[in-house]
Design a protein around this motif. Structure first.
Motif, mmCIF file in Angstrom:
data_model
loop_
_atom_site.group_PDB
_atom_site.id
_atom_site.type_symbol
_atom_site.label_atom_id
_atom_site.label_comp_id
_atom_site.label_asym_id
_atom_site.label_seq_id
_atom_site.Cartn_x
_atom_site.Cartn_y
_atom_site.Cartn_z
ATOM 1 N N CYS A 191 14.535 -3.535 -1.963
ATOM 2 C CA CYS A 191 14.863 -2.101 -2.022
ATOM 3 C C CYS A 191 14.690 -1.386 -0.698
ATOM 4 O O CYS A 191 15.148 -0.260 -0.552
ATOM 5 C CB CYS A 191 14.047 -1.398 -3.099
ATOM 6 S SG CYS A 191 12.321 -1.158 -2.648
ATOM 7 N N VAL A 202 11.633 -0.912 5.721
ATOM 8 C CA VAL A 202 10.671 -0.365 6.689
ATOM 9 C C VAL A 202 10.337 -1.352 7.799
ATOM 10 O O VAL A 202 10.035 -0.956 8.924
ATOM 11 C CB VAL A 202 9.354 0.137 6.031
ATOM 12 C CG1 VAL A 202 9.538 1.472 5.371
ATOM 13 C CG2 VAL A 202 8.763 -0.857 5.088
ATOM 14 N N ALA A 203 10.394 -2.672 7.505
ATOM 15 C CA ALA A 203 10.152 -3.660 8.562
ATOM 16 C C ALA A 203 11.434 -3.887 9.359
ATOM 17 O O ALA A 203 11.436 -3.858 10.582
ATOM 18 C CB ALA A 203 9.671 -4.970 7.966
ATOM 19 N N SER A 214 0.833 -1.212 0.000
ATOM 20 C CA SER A 214 0.000 0.000 0.000
ATOM 21 C C SER A 214 0.865 1.260 0.000
ATOM 22 O O SER A 214 0.349 2.359 -0.104
ATOM 23 C CB SER A 214 -0.947 0.003 1.198
ATOM 24 O OG SER A 214 -0.199 0.122 2.386
ATOM 25 N N HIS A 223 1.166 5.889 5.982
ATOM 26 C CA HIS A 223 0.986 6.646 4.745
ATOM 27 C C HIS A 223 0.554 5.702 3.633
ATOM 28 O O HIS A 223 1.042 4.590 3.543
ATOM 29 C CB HIS A 223 2.320 7.314 4.382
ATOM 30 C CG HIS A 223 2.224 8.222 3.209
ATOM 31 N ND1 HIS A 223 2.665 7.862 1.966
ATOM 32 C CD2 HIS A 223 1.720 9.459 3.092
ATOM 33 C CE1 HIS A 223 2.449 8.860 1.132
ATOM 34 N NE2 HIS A 223 1.869 9.844 1.793
HETATM 35 N N1 LIG Z 1 16.672 1.234 -2.649
HETATM 36 C C1 LIG Z 1 16.115 2.294 -3.206
HETATM 37 O O1 LIG Z 1 16.600 2.833 -4.193
HETATM 38 C C2 LIG Z 1 14.841 2.831 -2.628
HETATM 39 C C3 LIG Z 1 14.088 3.803 -3.307
HETATM 40 C C4 LIG Z 1 12.854 4.206 -2.766
HETATM 41 C C5 LIG Z 1 12.426 3.680 -1.542
HETATM 42 N N2 LIG Z 1 13.221 2.782 -0.898
HETATM 43 C C6 LIG Z 1 12.820 2.167 0.359
HETATM 44 O O2 LIG Z 1 11.689 1.358 0.106
HETATM 45 C C7 LIG Z 1 10.892 1.298 1.267
HETATM 46 C C8 LIG Z 1 9.452 1.659 0.910
HETATM 47 O O3 LIG Z 1 9.411 3.002 0.482
HETATM 48 P P1 LIG Z 1 7.999 3.703 0.226
HETATM 49 O O4 LIG Z 1 8.299 5.056 -0.307
HETATM 50 O O5 LIG Z 1 7.135 2.793 -0.533
HETATM 51 O O6 LIG Z 1 7.466 3.817 1.738
HETATM 52 P P2 LIG Z 1 5.963 3.940 2.258
HETATM 53 O O7 LIG Z 1 5.122 4.676 1.278
HETATM 54 O O8 LIG Z 1 6.041 4.393 3.669
HETATM 55 O O9 LIG Z 1 5.426 2.428 2.224
HETATM 56 C C9 LIG Z 1 5.923 1.413 3.027
HETATM 57 C C10 LIG Z 1 4.828 0.364 3.212
HETATM 58 O O10 LIG Z 1 5.405 -0.718 3.928
HETATM 59 C C11 LIG Z 1 4.444 -1.313 4.786
HETATM 60 N N3 LIG Z 1 4.978 -1.316 6.132
HETATM 61 C C12 LIG Z 1 5.148 -0.260 6.983
HETATM 62 N N4 LIG Z 1 5.699 -0.664 8.126
HETATM 63 C C13 LIG Z 1 5.890 -1.988 8.003
HETATM 64 C C14 LIG Z 1 6.411 -2.998 8.862
HETATM 65 N N5 LIG Z 1 6.872 -2.709 10.087
HETATM 66 N N6 LIG Z 1 6.453 -4.264 8.416
HETATM 67 C C15 LIG Z 1 6.017 -4.582 7.170
HETATM 68 N N7 LIG Z 1 5.497 -3.680 6.323
HETATM 69 C C16 LIG Z 1 5.445 -2.405 6.741
HETATM 70 C C17 LIG Z 1 3.169 -0.482 4.677
HETATM 71 O O11 LIG Z 1 2.320 -1.137 3.757
HETATM 72 P P3 LIG Z 1 1.238 -2.204 4.266
HETATM 73 O O12 LIG Z 1 0.662 -1.653 5.540
HETATM 74 O O13 LIG Z 1 0.249 -2.310 3.175
HETATM 75 O O14 LIG Z 1 1.932 -3.496 4.477
HETATM 76 C C18 LIG Z 1 3.640 0.816 4.049
HETATM 77 O O15 LIG Z 1 2.628 1.397 3.249
HETATM 78 C C19 LIG Z 1 11.550 2.237 2.283
HETATM 79 O O16 LIG Z 1 12.380 1.477 3.136
HETATM 80 C C20 LIG Z 1 12.381 3.151 1.419
HETATM 81 O O17 LIG Z 1 13.472 3.707 2.120
HETATM 82 C C21 LIG Z 1 14.406 2.362 -1.426
#
Ligand SMILES: NC(=O)c1ccc[n+]([C@@H]2O[C@H](COP(=O)([O-])OP(=O)(O)OC[C@H]3O[C@@H](n4cnc5c(N)ncnc54)[C@H](OP(=O)(O)O)[C@@H]3O)[C@@H](O)[C@H]2O)c1
Length: 334
Positions: free
Chosen positions: A250, A253-254, A164, A325
């Motif tokens: 990538c 968050v967990a 999400s 979010h």
């Molecule tokens: N490597 C790269 O180049 C790169 C680039 C962009 C982002 N990222 C990383 O990718 C991750 C996601 O980014 P995003 O922008 O999509 O963040 P986001 O919008 O905050 O989404 C993260 C999602 O993860 C789930 N979540 C939150 N806490 C969790 C937990 N404790 N355990 C399991 N699931 C959890 C939630 O979805 P649900 O509630 O539906 O499960 C949440 O909507 C971050 O760690 C960010 O730093 C990395």
């Protein structure tokens, strides 16, 4: 109006004596911006997890304050000393050092090196590019790697975690668009309707996605996966891959931990591919943006996106830090 006379608004994060961090909209001048080849009037930015970290004093992301976060920006070139760009060009800048230790897209102007600048592809508006932003670009790189490692829709289901969120929701939509059967992991808040509207065929809980048995291998279930969360969910996914399945990693968050051993790799040929959007080479960067503007362009983008202004950023940053979010927040700066 001369460049030096131009002032603009930006979200400025400042460090207090007690190590607390204040976020305020302040007037800045172009003279405050770092050196660079291209001055850009930012029309849209977007909110990513890294921005939330920068905006809350995470020194791993941003070393010194006051600082303007925003790792994404789309706008129009105001001035360029590099022959590749001229005033009026529509462009995208994501990642590199933007918004980390370089004043970022939560300001109405940025100044950056020309090597960071991607021309806006045809068939994409500035607003659409920020609907994707780094999250969508990262989703595109993840799908790119799944396909590059031989994954095809006939091989079986593909799991998306953090579904999400920004990366996950766009990954679900791209994969569904190009014919994959997508299962989505959904956490605390029930987002089943949202995820199914994006194209997920099924939704599983975080509990179902996290095996705690300690077994090194689990029954094969997934042909591939886009993981945005790390930790037990990524470990469980790797242990549950079919033979020669591929998973991209990538996010954390967990958890940044990955509690597995080598068996999925040596007994099932599991492929784990790291995704680093920040240092993605320019040719792949342009190719991924081109795909987002064409065959991977998702039809239901508006379902994923909420448009906010600089004044609304504080609340959205807090919700991202709290893990509540949903989808993508784009920030309008004009
Ligand atoms: N490597 C790269 O180049 C790169 C680039 C962009 C982002 N990222 C990383 O990718 C991750 C996601 O980014 P995003 O922008 O999509 O963040 P986001 O919008 O905050 O989404 C993260 C999602 O993860 C789930 N979540 C939150 N806490 C969790 C937990 N404790 N355990 C399991 N699931 C959890 C939630 O979805 P649900 O509630 O539906 O499960 C949440 O909507 C971050 O760690 C960010 O730093 C990395």
């Amino acid at each position: 109006m001369t460049m030096q006379a131009t002032t603009f608004n930006a979200l400025v994060v400042s460090e207090g004596d007690d190590k607390t961090y204040r976020r305020e909209i302040e007037e800045r001048s172009l003279a405050d911006l770092p050196p660079g080849d291209v001055v850009i009037q930012v029309h849209y930015s977007s909110l990513n997890y890294k921005d939330a970290l920068s905006a809350s004093g995470n020194k791993g992301v941003t070393r010194s304050y006051p600082h303007t976060p925003g790792i994404d920006a789309a706008g129009v070139v105001a001035e360029s000393t590099d022959t590749r760009f001229k005033p009026g060009d529509e462009i995208i800048v994501t990642s590199y050092d933007l918004g980390m230790n370089t004043a970022g897209g939560f300001g109405q102007y940025i100044r950056v090196p020309a090597d960071w600048v991607v021309p806006l592809p045809a068939n994409l508006t500035l607003r659409e590019s920020m609907c994707y932003g780094t999250a969508g670009f990262t989703a595109a790189l993840s799908v790119y790697q799944l396909v590059a490692h031989g994954l095809t829709p006939d091989q079986g289901e593909v799991l998306v975690s953090g579904a999400s969120g920004g990366v996950g929701s766009i990954a679900v939509a791209i994969l569904a668009k190009i014919g994959f059967t997508v299962a989505a992991v959904n956490g605390r808040k029930d987002e089943t309707a949202f995820l199914k509207a994006l194209g997920a065929q099924s939704v599983i809980s975080m509990e179902e996605a996290s095996d705690r048995s300690g077994r090194p291998l689990l029954k094969g279930r997934w042909a591939g996966s886009v993981d945005a969360v790390g930790g037990e969910i990524l470990a469980t996914t790797i242990k549950s891959l079919n033979s020669n399945g591929v998973v991209t990693c990538c996010g954390n968050v967990a958890s940044p931990d990955l509690p597995i051993n080598v068996y999925p790799f040596i007994l099932r040929g599991a492929i784990l591919v790291g995704i680093d959007s920040q240092n993605c080479p320019m040719d792949l960067r342009r190719d991924a943006w081109q795909k987002l503007a064409s065959q991977w362009k998702i039809p239901n983008m508006e379902d994923v996106v909420k448009e906010i202004g600089l004044n609304d950023l504080n609340a959205s940053i807090e919700s991202m830090l709290a893990g509540t979010h949903k989808g993508r927040s784009i920030v309008r700066l004009t």
